[in-house]
Motif scaffolding. Structure first.
Motif, PDB file in Angstrom:
ATOM      1  N   ASP A 100      11.430  17.538  30.066  1.00  0.00           N
ATOM      2  CA  ASP A 100      10.088  17.368  30.618  1.00  0.00           C
ATOM      3  C   ASP A 100       9.761  15.890  30.765  1.00  0.00           C
ATOM      4  OD1 ASP A 100       9.587  20.093  30.721  1.00  0.00           O
ATOM      5  OD2 ASP A 100       8.567  20.150  28.769  1.00  0.00           O
ATOM      6  N   GLU A 101       8.884  15.587  31.693  1.00  0.00           N
ATOM      7  CA  GLU A 101       8.407  14.213  31.860  1.00  0.00           C
ATOM      8  C   GLU A 101       7.052  14.048  31.180  1.00  0.00           C
ATOM      9  OE1 GLU A 101      10.554  13.157  36.147  1.00  0.00           O
ATOM     10  OE2 GLU A 101       8.372  13.398  36.046  1.00  0.00           O
ATOM     11  N   VAL A 102       6.876  12.929  30.495  1.00  0.00           N
ATOM     12  CA  VAL A 102       5.612  12.596  29.832  1.00  0.00           C
ATOM     13  C   VAL A 102       5.168  11.236  30.337  1.00  0.00           C
ATOM     14  CG1 VAL A 102       4.453  12.154  27.647  1.00  0.00           C
ATOM     15  CG2 VAL A 102       6.207  13.938  27.785  1.00  0.00           C
ATOM     16  N   ILE A 103       4.033  11.193  30.993  1.00  0.00           N
ATOM     17  CA  ILE A 103       3.512   9.925  31.509  1.00  0.00           C
ATOM     18  C   ILE A 103       2.912   9.115  30.368  1.00  0.00           C
ATOM     19  CG2 ILE A 103       1.676   8.925  32.939  1.00  0.00           C
ATOM     20  CD1 ILE A 103       2.243  11.107  34.986  1.00  0.00           C
ATOM     21  N   VAL A 104       3.300   7.838  30.294  1.00  0.00           N
ATOM     22  CA  VAL A 104       2.781   6.927  29.268  1.00  0.00           C
ATOM     23  C   VAL A 104       2.404   5.610  29.943  1.00  0.00           C
ATOM     24  CG1 VAL A 104       4.223   7.976  27.477  1.00  0.00           C
ATOM     25  CG2 VAL A 104       5.045   5.965  28.696  1.00  0.00           C
ATOM     26  N   THR A 148       6.345  16.928  35.287  1.00  0.00           N
ATOM     27  CA  THR A 148       5.372  16.306  34.392  1.00  0.00           C
ATOM     28  C   THR A 148       4.712  17.367  33.519  1.00  0.00           C
ATOM     29  OG1 THR A 148       4.919  14.608  36.066  1.00  0.00           O
ATOM     30  CG2 THR A 148       3.365  14.807  34.230  1.00  0.00           C
ATOM     31  N   LYS A 149       4.815  17.207  32.214  1.00  0.00           N
ATOM     32  CA  LYS A 149       4.259  18.185  31.272  1.00  0.00           C
ATOM     33  C   LYS A 149       3.032  17.658  30.537  1.00  0.00           C
ATOM     34  CE  LYS A 149       4.632  22.284  29.365  1.00  0.00           C
ATOM     35  NZ  LYS A 149       5.909  22.730  28.752  1.00  0.00           N
ATOM     36  N   ALA A 150       2.977  16.346  30.316  1.00  0.00           N
ATOM     37  CA  ALA A 150       1.870  15.785  29.535  1.00  0.00           C
ATOM     38  C   ALA A 150       1.611  14.338  29.944  1.00  0.00           C
ATOM     39  CB  ALA A 150       2.178  15.858  28.039  1.00  0.00           C
ATOM     40  N   ILE A 151       0.406  13.888  29.628  1.00  0.00           N
ATOM     41  CA  ILE A 151      -0.003  12.505  29.839  1.00  0.00           C
ATOM     42  C   ILE A 151      -0.471  11.959  28.501  1.00  0.00           C
ATOM     43  CG2 ILE A 151      -1.600  10.952  31.025  1.00  0.00           C
ATOM     44  CD1 ILE A 151      -1.971  13.292  33.097  1.00  0.00           C
ATOM     45  N   VAL A 152       0.127  10.862  28.047  1.00  0.00           N
ATOM     46  CA  VAL A 152      -0.331  10.189  26.842  1.00  0.00           C
ATOM     47  C   VAL A 152      -1.292   9.080  27.270  1.00  0.00           C
ATOM     48  CG1 VAL A 152       0.309   8.743  24.877  1.00  0.00           C
ATOM     49  CG2 VAL A 152       1.731  10.714  25.503  1.00  0.00           C
ATOM     50  N   VAL A 153      -2.553   9.220  26.884  1.00  0.00           N
ATOM     51  CA  VAL A 153      -3.589   8.253  27.247  1.00  0.00           C
ATOM     52  C   VAL A 153      -3.878   7.376  26.034  1.00  0.00           C
ATOM     53  CG1 VAL A 153      -5.928   7.939  28.115  1.00  0.00           C
ATOM     54  CG2 VAL A 153      -4.598   9.948  28.815  1.00  0.00           C
ATOM     55  N   VAL A 154      -3.558   6.100  26.131  1.00  0.00           N
ATOM     56  CA  VAL A 154      -3.781   5.168  25.028  1.00  0.00           C
ATOM     57  C   VAL A 154      -5.107   4.442  25.237  1.00  0.00           C
ATOM     58  CG1 VAL A 154      -2.892   3.156  23.801  1.00  0.00           C
ATOM     59  CG2 VAL A 154      -1.305   4.861  24.736  1.00  0.00           C
ATOM     60  N   PRO A 160     -11.968   2.758  25.220  1.00  0.00           N
ATOM     61  CA  PRO A 160     -11.620   4.063  25.781  1.00  0.00           C
ATOM     62  C   PRO A 160     -11.164   3.965  27.236  1.00  0.00           C
ATOM     63  CG  PRO A 160     -13.660   4.225  24.533  1.00  0.00           C
ATOM     64  CD  PRO A 160     -13.338   2.757  24.648  1.00  0.00           C
ATOM     65  N   ALA A 161     -10.154   4.748  27.565  1.00  0.00           N
ATOM     66  CA  ALA A 161      -9.675   4.839  28.943  1.00  0.00           C
ATOM     67  C   ALA A 161     -10.660   5.659  29.776  1.00  0.00           C
ATOM     68  CB  ALA A 161      -8.291   5.475  28.963  1.00  0.00           C
ATOM     69  N   ASP A 162     -10.427   5.703  31.081  1.00  0.00           N
ATOM     70  CA  ASP A 162     -11.299   6.434  32.008  1.00  0.00           C
ATOM     71  C   ASP A 162     -10.983   7.927  31.914  1.00  0.00           C
ATOM     72  OD1 ASP A 162     -12.785   7.442  34.089  1.00  0.00           O
ATOM     73  OD2 ASP A 162     -12.134   5.962  35.560  1.00  0.00           O
ATOM     74  N   MET A 163     -11.527   8.582  30.872  1.00  0.00           N
ATOM     75  CA  MET A 163     -11.153   9.964  30.591  1.00  0.00           C
ATOM     76  C   MET A 163     -11.676  10.943  31.632  1.00  0.00           C
ATOM     77  SD  MET A 163      -9.143   9.844  28.091  1.00  0.00           S
ATOM     78  CE  MET A 163      -8.997  11.611  27.778  1.00  0.00           C
ATOM     79  N   ASP A 164     -12.795  10.644  32.290  1.00  0.00           N
ATOM     80  CA  ASP A 164     -13.300  11.559  33.318  1.00  0.00           C
ATOM     81  C   ASP A 164     -12.283  11.713  34.445  1.00  0.00           C
ATOM     82  OD1 ASP A 164     -15.612  12.069  31.968  1.00  0.00           O
ATOM     83  OD2 ASP A 164     -16.918  10.874  33.264  1.00  0.00           O
ATOM     84  N   ARG A 165     -11.810  10.594  34.962  1.00  0.00           N
ATOM     85  CA  ARG A 165     -10.859  10.656  36.074  1.00  0.00           C
ATOM     86  C   ARG A 165      -9.511  11.205  35.615  1.00  0.00           C
ATOM     87  NH1 ARG A 165     -10.544   5.062  38.992  1.00  0.00           N
ATOM     88  NH2 ARG A 165      -9.252   6.273  40.441  1.00  0.00           N
ATOM     89  N   ILE A 166      -9.082  10.788  34.437  1.00  0.00           N
ATOM     90  CA  ILE A 166      -7.767  11.231  33.948  1.00  0.00           C
ATOM     91  C   ILE A 166      -7.748  12.726  33.688  1.00  0.00           C
ATOM     92  CG2 ILE A 166      -6.157  11.069  32.000  1.00  0.00           C
ATOM     93  CD1 ILE A 166      -6.930   8.051  31.870  1.00  0.00           C
ATOM     94  N   VAL A 177      -3.304  16.727  28.435  1.00  0.00           N
ATOM     95  CA  VAL A 177      -3.706  15.360  28.096  1.00  0.00           C
ATOM     96  C   VAL A 177      -3.637  15.181  26.586  1.00  0.00           C
ATOM     97  CG1 VAL A 177      -5.597  13.684  28.069  1.00  0.00           C
ATOM     98  CG2 VAL A 177      -5.178  15.080  30.111  1.00  0.00           C
ATOM     99  N   VAL A 178      -2.927  14.143  26.153  1.00  0.00           N
ATOM    100  CA  VAL A 178      -2.821  13.786  24.738  1.00  0.00           C
ATOM    101  C   VAL A 178      -3.419  12.395  24.575  1.00  0.00           C
ATOM    102  CG1 VAL A 178      -1.257  13.375  22.807  1.00  0.00           C
ATOM    103  CG2 VAL A 178      -0.724  15.167  24.495  1.00  0.00           C
ATOM    104  N   GLU A 179      -4.501  12.298  23.813  1.00  0.00           N
ATOM    105  CA  GLU A 179      -5.092  10.982  23.549  1.00  0.00           C
ATOM    106  C   GLU A 179      -4.351  10.300  22.407  1.00  0.00           C
ATOM    107  OE1 GLU A 179      -9.561  10.565  23.631  1.00  0.00           O
ATOM    108  OE2 GLU A 179      -9.362  12.750  23.433  1.00  0.00           O
ATOM    109  N   ASP A 180      -3.937   9.060  22.638  1.00  0.00           N
ATOM    110  CA  ASP A 180      -3.384   8.207  21.585  1.00  0.00           C
ATOM    111  C   ASP A 180      -4.493   7.232  21.195  1.00  0.00           C
ATOM    112  OD1 ASP A 180      -2.151   6.326  20.012  1.00  0.00           O
ATOM    113  OD2 ASP A 180      -0.422   6.034  21.325  1.00  0.00           O
ATOM    114  N   ALA A 181      -5.214   7.599  20.137  1.00  0.00           N
ATOM    115  CA  ALA A 181      -6.348   6.789  19.686  1.00  0.00           C
ATOM    116  C   ALA A 181      -5.984   5.975  18.452  1.00  0.00           C
ATOM    117  CB  ALA A 181      -7.546   7.697  19.404  1.00  0.00           C
TER     118      ALA A 181
END
Length: 231
Positions: A100-104, A148-154, A160-166, A177-181
């Protein structure tokens, strides 16, 4: 007629001879700051003889999980050994599999990219917004493929990233969506705590973080009971 432009004022950084941002008399504060309450908590654990979640009657870890879930505003929290482990476990619990692909984001701590590799998934680097240094939603959408299976949002450096658009893009493509906080404990996005917006989210308790232990630790948060059980 010549219009004379006002002289530009420049301020040098302290490393280049400018004034210090923090006055020298304040000194260097140690981090993390260990309080008497912290010392009492450690002594309480030592006296209990219970040092892992597998110890009969252990309450400290379960207590941390309950308190952090309540603080963030999620139904579940799972404590793990460190922030990178939290990402690996969260991705696995969300169903990421080999191939799987994971966007980072292309700018982050190395753990954001090594976590997918732990699952034999493929990290796909996506550029950042040059103003916020967080994941660029436009570049994100262009990088999505059928794998693409997941997006890691750091949430880099606590912003905070632009979570509405993401999340809108992710929902349209059916991607988790996986938040990396790891660097953003307590930060809020439009009234919500970061780490409560994605399907499954992670925090680091590394000694360098703004919520620090005196070593390592990690937390996973989610509202999905099945994801929490798998984690």
């Amino acid at each position: 007629m010549t219009i004379q432009q006002p002289a530009r004022q420049t301020v040098d950084l302290a490393m280049f001879g400018g004034d210090r941002a923090v006055p020298r008399e304040l000194g260097i504060r140690p981090w993390p700051m260990v309080t008497g309450q912290d010392e009492q908590a450690v002594h309480r654990v030592l006296r209990s003889g219970r040092f892992t979640s597998a110890s009969s009657g252990e309450q400290e870890i379960a207590g941390l999980e309950r308190e952090w879930a309540r603080f963030v505003g999620t139904e579940h929290c799972v404590a793990v050994s460190n922030g990178t482990a939290a990402l690996s476990v969260a991705l696995g619990a969300a169903g990421v599999e080999p191939g799987d692909e994971v966007i980072v984001p292309a700018l982050s701590f190395i753990g954001s990219a090594t976590a997918p590799l732990h699952l034999m998934a493929v990290p796909v680097f996506v550029d950042i917004d040059p103003v916020t240094f967080n994941l660029d939603p436009a570049a994100l959408e262009a990088a999505i493929t059928s794998r693409t299976k997941a997006i890691v949002v750091v949430h880099l450096h606590g912003l905070p990233a632009d979570m509405d658009r993401i999340t809108e893009i992710a929902a349209r493509h059916g991607i988790t969506v996986v938040e990396d906080a790891a660097q953003a404990h307590g930060a809020r996005y439009r009234g919500r705590s970061v780490g409560s917006i994605g399907a499954v989210n992670t925090f680091s308790l590394n000694v360098s973080k703004n919520l620090a232990t005196c070593g390592e630790g990690g937390l996973i948060t989610t509202d999905d009971a099945d994801v929490a059980t798998r984690a």
